[in-house]
Scaffold this motif. Sequence first.
Motif, PDB file in Angstrom:
ATOM      1  N   ALA A   1       0.977  -1.192   0.005  1.00  0.00           N
ATOM      2  CA  ALA A   1      -0.079   0.204  -0.123  1.00  0.00           C
ATOM      3  C   ALA A   1       0.734   1.314  -0.006  1.00  0.00           C
ATOM      4  N   ASP A   2       0.331   2.365  -0.378  1.00  0.00           N
ATOM      5  CA  ASP A   2       1.047   3.601  -0.433  1.00  0.00           C
ATOM      6  C   ASP A   2      -0.026   4.681  -0.273  1.00  0.00           C
ATOM      7  N   SER A   3       0.169   6.102  -0.544  1.00  0.00           N
ATOM      8  CA  SER A   3      -0.455   7.076  -0.124  1.00  0.00           C
ATOM      9  C   SER A   3      -1.828   7.108  -1.207  1.00  0.00           C
ATOM     10  N   THR A   4      -1.723   6.517  -2.322  1.00  0.00           N
ATOM     11  CA  THR A   4      -2.755   6.427  -3.272  1.00  0.00           C
ATOM     12  C   THR A   4      -3.540   5.225  -3.098  1.00  0.00           C
ATOM     13  N   CYS A   5      -3.267   4.391  -2.438  1.00  0.00           N
ATOM     14  CA  CYS A   5      -4.272   3.146  -2.180  1.00  0.00           C
ATOM     15  C   CYS A   5      -3.598   2.387  -0.640  1.00  0.00           C
ATOM     16  N   SER A   6      -4.676   2.281   0.137  1.00  0.00           N
ATOM     17  CA  SER A   6      -4.529   1.690   1.457  1.00  0.00           C
ATOM     18  C   SER A   6      -4.792   0.011   1.269  1.00  0.00           C
ATOM     19  N   ALA A   7      -4.150  -0.457   2.303  1.00  0.00           N
ATOM     20  CA  ALA A   7      -4.323  -1.753   2.349  1.00  0.00           C
ATOM     21  C   ALA A   7      -5.742  -2.302   2.546  1.00  0.00           C
ATOM     22  N   THR A   8      -6.502  -1.445   3.269  1.00  0.00           N
ATOM     23  CA  THR A   8      -7.978  -1.863   3.428  1.00  0.00           C
ATOM     24  C   THR A   8      -8.781  -1.679   1.966  1.00  0.00           C
ATOM     25  N   THR A   9      -8.187  -0.733   1.269  1.00  0.00           N
ATOM     26  CA  THR A   9      -8.890  -0.697  -0.165  1.00  0.00           C
ATOM     27  C   THR A   9      -8.721  -1.890  -0.791  1.00  0.00           C
ATOM     28  N   ILE A  10      -7.277  -2.322  -0.972  1.00  0.00           N
ATOM     29  CA  ILE A  10      -6.795  -3.591  -1.523  1.00  0.00           C
ATOM     30  C   ILE A  10      -7.743  -4.639  -1.329  1.00  0.00           C
ATOM     31  N   ARG A  11      -7.953  -4.764   0.021  1.00  0.00           N
ATOM     32  CA  ARG A  11      -8.420  -6.136   0.436  1.00  0.00           C
ATOM     33  C   ARG A  11     -10.153  -6.029   0.094  1.00  0.00           C
ATOM     34  N   ASP A  12     -10.590  -4.778   0.030  1.00  0.00           N
ATOM     35  CA  ASP A  12     -12.136  -4.581  -0.148  1.00  0.00           C
ATOM     36  C   ASP A  12     -12.454  -4.721  -1.480  1.00  0.00           C
ATOM     37  N   ARG A  13     -11.466  -4.347  -2.503  1.00  0.00           N
ATOM     38  CA  ARG A  13     -11.647  -4.362  -3.860  1.00  0.00           C
ATOM     39  C   ARG A  13     -11.247  -5.990  -4.316  1.00  0.00           C
ATOM     40  N   ARG A  14     -10.632  -6.767  -3.645  1.00  0.00           N
ATOM     41  CA  ARG A  14     -10.226  -8.213  -3.584  1.00  0.00           C
ATOM     42  C   ARG A  14     -11.623  -8.792  -3.235  1.00  0.00           C
ATOM     43  N   ASP A  15     -12.162  -8.446  -2.253  1.00  0.00           N
ATOM     44  CA  ASP A  15     -13.339  -9.256  -1.690  1.00  0.00           C
ATOM     45  C   ASP A  15     -14.472  -9.060  -2.861  1.00  0.00           C
ATOM     46  N   GLU A  16     -14.512  -7.714  -3.181  1.00  0.00           N
ATOM     47  CA  GLU A  16     -15.533  -7.516  -4.363  1.00  0.00           C
ATOM     48  C   GLU A  16     -15.528  -8.266  -5.488  1.00  0.00           C
ATOM     49  N   TRP A  17     -14.320  -8.377  -6.070  1.00  0.00           N
ATOM     50  CA  TRP A  17     -13.977  -9.276  -7.309  1.00  0.00           C
ATOM     51  C   TRP A  17     -14.233 -10.763  -6.896  1.00  0.00           C
ATOM     52  N   ILE A  18     -13.951 -11.211  -5.691  1.00  0.00           N
ATOM     53  CA  ILE A  18     -14.463 -12.615  -5.477  1.00  0.00           C
ATOM     54  C   ILE A  18     -15.728 -12.908  -5.521  1.00  0.00           C
ATOM     55  N   ARG A  19     -16.573 -11.864  -4.933  1.00  0.00           N
ATOM     56  CA  ARG A  19     -18.195 -12.246  -4.960  1.00  0.00           C
ATOM     57  C   ARG A  19     -18.511 -11.934  -6.208  1.00  0.00           C
ATOM     58  N   LEU A  20     -18.097 -11.239  -7.240  1.00  0.00           N
ATOM     59  CA  LEU A  20     -18.373 -11.287  -8.479  1.00  0.00           C
ATOM     60  C   LEU A  20     -17.783 -12.255  -9.537  1.00  0.00           C
ATOM     61  N   GLY A  21     -16.994 -13.370  -8.874  1.00  0.00           N
ATOM     62  CA  GLY A  21     -16.435 -14.447  -9.432  1.00  0.00           C
ATOM     63  C   GLY A  21     -15.423 -13.930 -10.751  1.00  0.00           C
ATOM     64  N   ILE A  22     -14.650 -12.902 -10.557  1.00  0.00           N
ATOM     65  CA  ILE A  22     -13.818 -12.226 -11.495  1.00  0.00           C
ATOM     66  C   ILE A  22     -12.684 -13.276 -11.741  1.00  0.00           C
ATOM     67  N   PHE A  23     -11.979 -13.939 -10.783  1.00  0.00           N
ATOM     68  CA  PHE A  23     -10.988 -14.626 -10.867  1.00  0.00           C
ATOM     69  C   PHE A  23     -11.282 -15.928 -11.508  1.00  0.00           C
ATOM     70  N   THR A  24     -12.452 -16.547 -11.033  1.00  0.00           N
ATOM     71  CA  THR A  24     -12.708 -17.478 -11.828  1.00  0.00           C
ATOM     72  C   THR A  24     -12.982 -17.556 -13.088  1.00  0.00           C
ATOM     73  N   GLN A  25     -13.592 -16.480 -13.592  1.00  0.00           N
ATOM     74  CA  GLN A  25     -13.957 -16.073 -14.879  1.00  0.00           C
ATOM     75  C   GLN A  25     -12.479 -16.142 -15.903  1.00  0.00           C
ATOM     76  N   LEU A  26     -11.504 -15.408 -15.038  1.00  0.00           N
ATOM     77  CA  LEU A  26     -10.464 -15.049 -15.805  1.00  0.00           C
ATOM     78  C   LEU A  26      -9.567 -16.439 -15.844  1.00  0.00           C
ATOM     79  N   ARG A  27      -9.643 -17.432 -15.090  1.00  0.00           N
ATOM     80  CA  ARG A  27      -9.132 -18.757 -15.131  1.00  0.00           C
ATOM     81  C   ARG A  27      -9.906 -19.582 -16.389  1.00  0.00           C
ATOM     82  N   ARG A  28     -11.287 -19.419 -16.208  1.00  0.00           N
ATOM     83  CA  ARG A  28     -11.988 -20.291 -17.252  1.00  0.00           C
ATOM     84  C   ARG A  28     -11.463 -19.738 -18.677  1.00  0.00           C
ATOM     85  N   ILE A  29     -11.585 -18.441 -19.050  1.00  0.00           N
ATOM     86  CA  ILE A  29     -11.257 -17.647 -20.059  1.00  0.00           C
ATOM     87  C   ILE A  29     -10.043 -18.274 -20.669  1.00  0.00           C
ATOM     88  N   ALA A  30      -8.869 -18.174 -19.768  1.00  0.00           N
ATOM     89  CA  ALA A  30      -7.682 -18.565 -20.268  1.00  0.00           C
ATOM     90  C   ALA A  30      -7.474 -20.307 -20.731  1.00  0.00           C
TER      91      ALA A  30
END
Length: 237
Positions: free
Chosen positions: A19-48
Motif C-alpha cells: 500500500a501507499d498514499s494512493t491506495c490503502s491496504a483496506t482498499t486493496i482487500r475490499d476490492r479483492r473481496d468485491e471481485w471474489i463475490r463477482l467471480g472475476i478470478f474464476t472467470q479469468l481462469r476459465r477464459i484462459a
Amino acid sequence: MFDRLIQVLRFGCSYQGIADSTCSATTIRDRRDEWIRLGIFTQLRRIALEAYDRIVGLLLHDIAVDGAITKAPGGGEVAGPSPVDRRKQGMKRSVLVEGYGIPLGRVLAGAHRHDSPLLGPTLDHLDALGPLPEEITVHLDAGYDSGKTRDKLAERGLHGEIAHKGEKAPIQATHRWHVERTNAWHNGFNRLQRCYERRETVVDAFFDLADTIITLRSLIRQAWTTHRWDTRPTRRP
C-alpha cells in the motif's frame, strides 16, 4: 488494484507493504473481496483455459493428480498440523492437471489430510470440461496405491496408472512428472508457497489467478512456434 494483487501473489508481500498514499491496504482487500463475490478470478481462469484449449488443445487422455504441502503460518479454514513440519500450520492442495501440466482444478485442505480421500473431489473438476475422451488414464503416485482408489476410478470409468509402494519412483514416473512441475510453478508464487490468508475463498482466488498466469504463459510459449501475431516476441519466451 489488479497490479497490486499480482504483486501480492508473486512476491508474497503484505497488503500493508504494497500500500501507499494512493491506495490503502483496506482498499486493496475490499476490492479483492468485491471481485471474489463477482467471480472475476474464476472467470479469468476459465477464459484462459478455454483459449488454451481452442488454440493448443488440452491433453485429456492422460491426466495426473498429486498433493503438495505448503506453509500456512496464519492458520485458517484450509490449514492444519503439518506432518512434515513438526505439526506447524500447513495447507495441502490436491491438484489436477492435463497431459502437459495445465492446471484443471484443485481441492484445498489442511496439511494433515491424506491425499487419497481428496482424489474424488479433485476428479470432480473434470465435469466442468465438457466432452471428454472415451479413455482417460489417471497417473498417481504410490500414496494412492489402494483398493479404494481403484474402486473410485472404476466408478468414474477411468483407468489408473498408479505407482506401487516399495518400488523406486524413477522407474514408475511415466507421465506423472507434469503434475510435479505444475506444483513447482505454483510454488513460484510466494503467496501460495507461504500462505497467510485465512479464508478459503481468498486462497482459492489467488490460486485461480496463478492458474490463469500459468495457462497464459504456457499458451504463449507453445503458440510461438505455430502462430504469428503483431506483438509476438522475437524469440521464444
